[in-house]
Design a protein around this motif. Structure first.
Motif, PDB file in Angstrom:
ATOM      1  N   ASN A 163     -69.550 -26.336 -10.158  1.00 49.30           N
ATOM      2  CA  ASN A 163     -70.367 -27.165  -9.267  1.00 49.30           C
ATOM      3  C   ASN A 163     -70.336 -26.695  -7.819  1.00 49.30           C
ATOM      4  O   ASN A 163     -71.208 -27.048  -7.036  1.00 49.30           O
ATOM      5  CB  ASN A 163     -69.999 -28.644  -9.376  1.00 49.30           C
ATOM      6  N   SER A 164     -69.373 -25.873  -7.430  1.00 51.58           N
ATOM      7  CA  SER A 164     -69.338 -25.389  -6.044  1.00 51.58           C
ATOM      8  C   SER A 164     -70.531 -24.480  -5.752  1.00 51.58           C
ATOM      9  O   SER A 164     -70.916 -24.316  -4.596  1.00 51.58           O
ATOM     10  CB  SER A 164     -68.023 -24.652  -5.765  1.00 51.58           C
ATOM     11  N   LYS A 165     -71.121 -23.909  -6.793  1.00 53.07           N
ATOM     12  CA  LYS A 165     -72.284 -23.034  -6.604  1.00 53.07           C
ATOM     13  C   LYS A 165     -73.594 -23.812  -6.602  1.00 53.07           C
ATOM     14  O   LYS A 165     -74.655 -23.225  -6.393  1.00 53.07           O
ATOM     15  CB  LYS A 165     -72.304 -21.957  -7.694  1.00 53.07           C
ATOM     16  N   CYS A 166     -73.528 -25.117  -6.831  1.00 53.44           N
ATOM     17  CA  CYS A 166     -74.743 -25.938  -6.926  1.00 53.44           C
ATOM     18  C   CYS A 166     -74.736 -27.078  -5.914  1.00 53.44           C
ATOM     19  O   CYS A 166     -75.377 -28.109  -6.123  1.00 53.44           O
ATOM     20  CB  CYS A 166     -74.861 -26.499  -8.345  1.00 53.44           C
ATOM     21  N   ARG A 167     -74.042 -26.910  -4.823  1.00 49.34           N
ATOM     22  CA  ARG A 167     -73.900 -28.001  -3.853  1.00 49.34           C
ATOM     23  C   ARG A 167     -75.230 -28.359  -3.195  1.00 49.34           C
ATOM     24  O   ARG A 167     -75.494 -29.531  -2.938  1.00 49.34           O
ATOM     25  CB  ARG A 167     -72.840 -27.643  -2.810  1.00 49.34           C
ATOM     26  N   LEU A 168     -76.068 -27.386  -2.917  1.00 51.35           N
ATOM     27  CA  LEU A 168     -77.358 -27.675  -2.292  1.00 51.35           C
ATOM     28  C   LEU A 168     -78.225 -28.525  -3.234  1.00 51.35           C
ATOM     29  O   LEU A 168     -78.844 -29.498  -2.806  1.00 51.35           O
ATOM     30  CB  LEU A 168     -78.074 -26.378  -1.914  1.00 51.35           C
ATOM     31  N   GLN A 169     -78.237 -28.174  -4.519  1.00 49.23           N
ATOM     32  CA  GLN A 169     -79.000 -28.949  -5.493  1.00 49.23           C
ATOM     33  C   GLN A 169     -78.414 -30.355  -5.647  1.00 49.23           C
ATOM     34  O   GLN A 169     -79.153 -31.332  -5.788  1.00 49.23           O
ATOM     35  CB  GLN A 169     -79.012 -28.230  -6.854  1.00 49.23           C
ATOM     36  N   SER A 170     -77.106 -30.450  -5.601  1.00 45.87           N
ATOM     37  CA  SER A 170     -76.447 -31.752  -5.687  1.00 45.87           C
ATOM     38  C   SER A 170     -76.832 -32.619  -4.490  1.00 45.87           C
ATOM     39  O   SER A 170     -77.156 -33.801  -4.635  1.00 45.87           O
ATOM     40  CB  SER A 170     -74.931 -31.559  -5.740  1.00 45.87           C
ATOM     41  N   LYS A 171     -76.808 -32.031  -3.308  1.00 48.58           N
ATOM     42  CA  LYS A 171     -77.182 -32.746  -2.076  1.00 48.58           C
ATOM     43  C   LYS A 171     -78.630 -33.241  -2.178  1.00 48.58           C
ATOM     44  O   LYS A 171     -78.914 -34.401  -1.880  1.00 48.58           O
ATOM     45  CB  LYS A 171     -77.014 -31.830  -0.867  1.00 48.58           C
ATOM     46  N   ASP A 172     -79.532 -32.380  -2.634  1.00 44.16           N
ATOM     47  CA  ASP A 172     -80.938 -32.773  -2.763  1.00 44.16           C
ATOM     48  C   ASP A 172     -81.105 -33.925  -3.751  1.00 44.16           C
ATOM     49  O   ASP A 172     -81.877 -34.858  -3.519  1.00 44.16           O
ATOM     50  CB  ASP A 172     -81.784 -31.578  -3.222  1.00 44.16           C
TER      51      ASP A 172
END
Length: 95
Positions: A48-57
């Protein structure tokens, strides 16, 4: 003969859900954001550290559609993904 189960005069008092509990997205308002986030997770072996921008969105979408309580993104762990204030950005771009 009265067999009423009277547990005293306490009445039920509803309370807000615990932090982290929020309504399901029944109307699919944030489905595209969720799908993008889930694809990112699959593509990165669920790191999940590589998907933080998607998580934020995704979380921003949920907050915008009242599917979760509004929280400052800094409080949700996205301080490093936030844009600096305009005055700070101007100082950083000057030589």
């Amino acid at each position: 003969m009265s067999t009423a189960m009277n547990f005293g005069s306490k009445s039920f008092k509803p309370r807000a859900p615990d932090k982290g509990s929020f309504p399901l997205d029944h109307f699919g308002e944030c489905k595209a954001f969720k799908d993008t986030f889930m694809k990112c997770l699959r593509d990165n072996h669920f790191d999940n550290s590589k998907c933080r921008l998607q998580s934020k969105d995704y979380l921003e979408c949920r907050m915008d559609h009242q599917l979760m309580a509004k929280e400052p993104l800094e409080k949700l762990g996205f301080r490093d993904l936030m844009d600096p204030p305009p005055s700070q950005a101007d100082k950083d771009s000057k030589p």
